[in-house]
Enzyme design. Structure first.
Site, PDB file in Angstrom:
ATOM      1  N   HIS A 128      -5.986  -9.768   0.497  1.00  0.00           N
ATOM      2  CA  HIS A 128      -6.495 -10.491   1.460  1.00  0.00           C
ATOM      3  C   HIS A 128      -5.506 -10.177   2.778  1.00  0.00           C
ATOM      4  O   HIS A 128      -5.746 -10.005   3.860  1.00  0.00           O
ATOM      5  CB  HIS A 128      -6.532 -12.113   1.514  1.00  0.00           C
ATOM      6  N   CYS A 167     -16.749   6.218   6.575  1.00  0.00           N
ATOM      7  CA  CYS A 167     -15.889   5.306   6.657  1.00  0.00           C
ATOM      8  C   CYS A 167     -14.818   5.097   5.888  1.00  0.00           C
ATOM      9  O   CYS A 167     -14.966   5.116   4.597  1.00  0.00           O
ATOM     10  CB  CYS A 167     -16.634   3.749   6.928  1.00  0.00           C
TER      11      CYS A 167
END
Length: 745
Positions: free
Chosen positions: A362, A675
């Site tokens: 995270h 990407c």
């Protein structure tokens, strides 16, 4: 030796305290400690070995061995019994040292006449400082009381070393936290930054490890533990979240553990203060944590470590609010940090260095969104760094320079200046297209995940947002966000894009991105487990809510939605059906529908490249997720430093695989983009364009460098170079490509 009673232990500690209180040099203090310890324990030898560098121990003081061996005898980590104690952090207690596995005879010390050996590590909160040893001629194992007594002495030595009580000549007795330190970690976000250390969890310093009054210290401990228990109970009462409740229940279990309490009470009875007793237990837990591989046990030891920190702050009054002011150029240093805490700091941070963490954590996701250089797995950084230390973070190389000398600092500043000059050059082409010398125009888009990213859209020269990560809004909260909240956020994103295309990737959770309020699944290999679209299809309620929020956010504007981690045609069909249902529901409710709707998929698994032709005809666009696709193609976990750097993006087999995807999409007129990290690396980006990719999506800071190289390259010529290298049977085209680019640019 006389029976080691509690009073004898306290007596030894008081003698040590008195010796250290004397106004004497560090060497004299060490000599006094070895003499007192040998005398109190009835052994002929007591020796102190300290680290002079991370891999080398040095004999710094001894009672009983030859005096001329002091500061001359050295050994590597793991070498001999002393080195084994240092490496493992475990005690060695043997009656016949010469017969013990790994024994190393050091003739310069004169230790050959001693049979018994007891070595205990000198360590503080997982940081290895040295080894304390006693030896005797008599062949016997030392008793439990004797082992404990030496552990307590080692604990005091560790605390006094931290406080600078043993300064002297030579590297082993040099001042701590003052020397330059180079720490190698792992790149989690590229970039370079210079600043000053800001510790997320300031170090608690125990200044009084030896007590005068055990009864008073026991009272202090009991009062502090009671305060801790009350605070945990209060946190439990205040939370309504199931996952948080489970964590706090584990806290309460430890806070009420009789074994934990008993061990600290025994430490105090033997002469330690309350805070020293807590830290001794914490050091033991940290050492165990390093050796435990089971994820559940490691998590529980983390809980105990955090609880010990809370207890130490209660006892010492040294909370997070130390009175220190955040420097104007803060580099955040922490063991680990949650996404919400990191967002609280926001863009004030110049860089981040974590002792733990992972590439997909995270914190890494937020750091990328904020474009802040991040180095993870920087071992020892929290024990080495002090608030205000000069620190330089090289996110490109995964290196941290703490308190660098002037030569290193000057070279690093030159690197930052060169990067700044390069960025200024890119400003001149910001509003120009990425048109190559052969006349092809490559679309350059940026990746984003926060509203804070959107100002970069205009400044970077990006043509749109090729990937908007929607999971961040879920990760930084303690409960599921409401549909209205998501709709308002997505609407602001579209407003900020000012008509440029934004590709919203639906919730990509699982693997290393576990929501705080979702029950984690203990999977043997989470990267290949229940994640992304698999979670969305198995738990369609969240997906439907998010799709409705996106439709409402569009409010009559064009909308582009992409489903992540699609591995087969059927998964795309099921996800597209959910999109159709959401559109129909919004139509029935009378809500405005998007002016146009594009629905695509992210190709991150090799299986999707071989999907039926029907899939390529039906999907409205595809985006290659290079980071995941590369790790699955090479079977090389991108979290594993041992294997992830072994495989090159410009490997012939990988480029050929990508070219096959390009060909399939070209045959069905399916728009295709790439990407990932490689899209933002100029050499890799220009090669991707050469094999036929027309659109690349990357972090905003990479658009300038990539556009610059594209505008100076003839892609047809570069493609010929790639094909020629492949025809010659080369494993990677990188050397040939680099030779060509160096000649042309």
């Amino acid at each position: 030796m006389p029976e080691q009673t509690e009073s004898e232990s306290r007596k030894l500690l008081r003698r040590l305290r008195d010796a250290m209180a004397e106004d004497s040099a560090g060497q004299a203090r060490l000599d006094k400690i070895t003499h007192l310890t040998a005398d109190s324990m009835g052994t002929e030898v007591c020796s102190i070995y300290l680290f002079r560098d991370p891999e080398t121990l040095e004999l710094c003081a001894t009672e009983g061995l030859k005096a001329e061996a002091v500061h001359q005898t050295r050994m590597k980590m793991g070498e001999g019994l002393v080195g084994r104690v240092a490496r493992s952090g475990s005690i060695i207690n043997t009656a016949n040292a010469p017969q013990e596995k790994g024994f190393r005879f050091m003739p310069e010390t004169g230790e050959e006449i001693y049979s018994s050996f007891l070595g205990v590590p000198i360590q503080r909160l997982g940081e290895k400082l040295g080894v304390l040893v006693v030896q005797s001629k008599e062949a016997r194992e030392f008793s439990g009381d004797e082992v404990y007594a030496l552990e307590v002495v080692a604990m005091v030595l560790a605390e006094m070393t931290e406080l600078g009580a043993f300064l002297g000549e030579g590297a082993a007795l040099s001042a701590r936290h003052q020397q330059p330190v180079l720490i190698r970690g792992t790149t989690a976000q590229e970039g370079a930054a210079e600043g000053h250390v800001w510790l997320h969890e300031p170090r608690v310093v125990v200044t009084n490890p030896i007590s005068d009054d055990p009864h008073k210290e026991l009272e202090r401990l009991h009062e502090a533990v009671e305060t801790l228990r009350v605070s945990v109970d209060q946190m439990l009462a205040d939370t309504g979240d199931k996952e948080q409740t489970e964590v706090l229940e584990a806290y309460r279990m430890f806070a009420n553990s009789k074994g934990w309490m008993r061990r600290m009470e025994e430490d105090i009875a033997r002469g330690l203060t309350a805070e020293a007793a807590v830290e001794k237990e914490q050091s033991t837990a940290r050492n165990r944590m390093e050796q435990v591989t089971d994820a559940y046990l490691r998590e529980r030891l983390h809980d105990l470590d955090d609880l010990s920190n809370r207890l130490l702050r209660i006892l010492t009054g040294q909370g997070r609010e130390t009175g220190a002011e955040l420097p104007p150029d803060p580099i955040l240093v922490a063991r680990n940090i949650g996404p919400a805490e990191l967002l609280d700091y926001g863009r004030s941070l110049r860089g981040i260095v974590l002792e733990e963490g992972s590439v997909g954590s995270h914190a890494a996701i937020v750091a990328r969104a904020l474009a802040i250089p991040l180095v993870i797995r920087a071992g020892r950084i929290t024990t080495e760094a002090l608030n205000g230390n000069l620190i330089m973070v090289d996110g490109d190389q995964g290196v941290v320079h703490l308190r660098p000398d002037e030569t290193v600092a000057s070279a690093f500043r030159d690197k930052i200046a060169m990067q700044a000059q390069a960025q200024e050059r890119y400003t001149s082409i910001r509003d120009k297209q990425a048109e190559t010398l052969c006349g092809r125009t490559i679309g350059l888009h940026m990746n984003a995940g926060l509203m804070a990213d959107l100002p970069s859209l205009a400044g970077s020269g990006a043509q749109g947002v090729g990937l908007f990560r929607t999971e961040l809004q879920f990760l930084v909260r303690n409960q599921m966000p409401k549909r209205s909240e998501l709709s308002a956020l997505y609407s602001r994103v579209l407003d900020a894009a000012q008509g440029k295309r934004v590709v919203f990737r639906t919730l990509d959770i699982g693997s290393d991105k576990v929501l705080p309020y979702m029950k984690p699944n203990d999977e043997p290999n989470p990267a290949l487990g229940w994640r992304a679209i698999r979670v969305g299809l198995d738990k369609p309620g969240v997906m439907r809510m998010q799709l409705q929020a996106l439709i409402r956010a569009a409010h009559g504007r064009p909308l582009t939605v992409m489903f992540p981690f699609v591995a087969q045609y059927g998964e795309y069909l099921a996800a597209k059906a959910e999109m159709d249902k959401a559109m129909e529901r919004e139509r029935i409710l009378g809500h405005p529908l998007p002016a146009s709707l594009e629905v695509g998929a992210m190709l991150e698994t090799p299986s999707l490249a071989f999907a039926p032709e029907r899939f390529f005809e039906e999907v409205q666009f595809l985006s290659i997720g290079g980071n995941d696709l590369k790790q699955f193609f090479f079977a090389a976990d991108r979290e594993n430093e041992r294997v992830r750097r072994r495989y090159d993006t410009l490997n012939v087999s990988f480029l050929t695989f990508l070219e096959n995807i390009v060909d399939r999409c070209r045959a069905t007129n399916t728009p295709l983009s790439f990407c990932g990290e490689d899209a933002g690396r100029p050499v890799e980006a220009v090669c991707l364009a050469a094999i036929g990719l027309e659109t690349l999506s990357m972090r905003p800071a990479s658009i300038g460098p990539v556009k610059s190289i594209l505008r100076r390259t003839h892609l047809g010529e570069l493609r010929d170079v790639i094909y020629a290298a492949r025809d010659r049977g080369e494993e990677t085209v990188r050397p040939s490509v680099m030779d060509y680019l160096q000649q042309q640019l």
